[in-house]
Design an enzyme around this catalytic site. Sequence first.
Site, short mmCIF file in Angstrom:
data_model
loop_
_atom_site.label_atom_id
_atom_site.label_comp_id
_atom_site.label_asym_id
_atom_site.label_seq_id
_atom_site.Cartn_x
_atom_site.Cartn_y
_atom_site.Cartn_z
N GLY A 291 -30.65 41.33 -34.72
CA GLY A 291 -30.57 42.18 -33.54
C GLY A 291 -30.26 43.66 -33.91
O GLY A 291 -30.03 44.48 -32.78
N ASP A 292 -30.13 44.01 -35.11
CA ASP A 292 -29.89 45.55 -35.48
C ASP A 292 -30.54 45.98 -36.71
O ASP A 292 -29.81 46.28 -37.59
CB ASP A 292 -28.26 45.67 -35.27
CG ASP A 292 -27.83 47.16 -35.10
OD1 ASP A 292 -28.81 48.04 -35.05
OD2 ASP A 292 -26.65 47.38 -35.40
N PHE A 293 -31.70 45.52 -36.63
CA PHE A 293 -32.41 45.73 -38.12
C PHE A 293 -32.79 47.37 -38.01
O PHE A 293 -33.78 47.57 -38.05
CB PHE A 293 -33.68 44.94 -38.58
CG PHE A 293 -34.11 44.59 -39.62
CD1 PHE A 293 -33.30 43.83 -40.33
CD2 PHE A 293 -35.43 44.94 -40.24
CE1 PHE A 293 -33.79 43.47 -41.61
CE2 PHE A 293 -35.75 44.63 -41.53
CZ PHE A 293 -34.86 43.92 -42.21
#
Length: 354
Positions: free
Chosen positions: A214-216
């Site tokens: 979700g936050d790469f």
Amino acid sequence: MAAQHAKPNFSQPQVSEMVKRLFQLTASEVRPLPSYDDQNFYVAPREGGEYVLKIMNSEDSKNPTIIEVQTHAMSFLQQNGLPAQTAVPNISGQLMSLEESDCGCGCQKYLVRLLTYLPGVTISKVPLTPKLLYETGKMAARMDKILQKMEHPHLSILQRDKFIWSLSNVVLLEAYIGVLDGDPLQEVVKSVIDDYKTSVDTKRPRFRKCINHGDFNDLNVLVQPDDSDGYTISGILDFGDMNSGYYIHELAITIMYMMIEHPSPVKVGGPVLAGWESVLPLNEAEKDCLYLLVLSRFCQSLLLARYSVTLHPENAEYLMISSRRGVHILKQLWELGKEEVEKVWFQSAAQFSN
């Protein structure tokens, strides 16, 4: 700043004391690391090794179950050959503990974990060659594919239906659109949300489900020099935005954040897409929505950063890192239009694969 969302504010002596009491380690070096709404410290103990002490904000600390699932995911990835941090058990054998402190908002409880330290620098600090972008896309796909096999009694907690950072919830941004009053960008953001409703929402049933990191992003991927004068990925950080989503969401997020660091942002999509498809080829519905999902992530990032600055003006510089270049790139992508951008991405991805 509301008390219930207190960012921790522990001092370095407090950190040394905590590390000693909880882990029986004597800190010879403690230094703060950047963070959005938690507190992170680099800790080098006399006993050897390197660690990160992660202190969660008071709001997230109220949900230990989701932190437990995230911690489990990190070690699951590590067991499957991906470079994720793992949590170190404290003297009572627990991977997390609640610490009470008054950080200026009354006495609050903060969840504390000691994580292994991963070597390298953030990918934001090195040249994003097509090869490194390809590897980044490939790593993101491998990660989601592995997470899909993970088992845990509380996996359902990742549903997170109203989670504002989920690309399933782009429509929730309408509540924040006021922060752009008087800014010409507001019209672009509104148009993206409208297009999302008509184009993405209708195709979602055909997206393949998975668990998203979700936050790469460019600050959550670490790299180290490799043998061929390039860089290799040495770490994946920050699982705080994990949620039940879709493979295509992770790809869109990865492309968006790699664009922020690149001198020719539009060119980023091709190699990231090629790397991703070497592991997980997209279906037609996913391909068709990729452009809008990348734009939607830009909208999330820009609106929520502006909103956070109204809550935490003292943290403005960190909060606006992605935002400054993001505005420019979002306008550029919007003006080029879906067809033009897709042509660049899909043609260069095809060349890459050949």
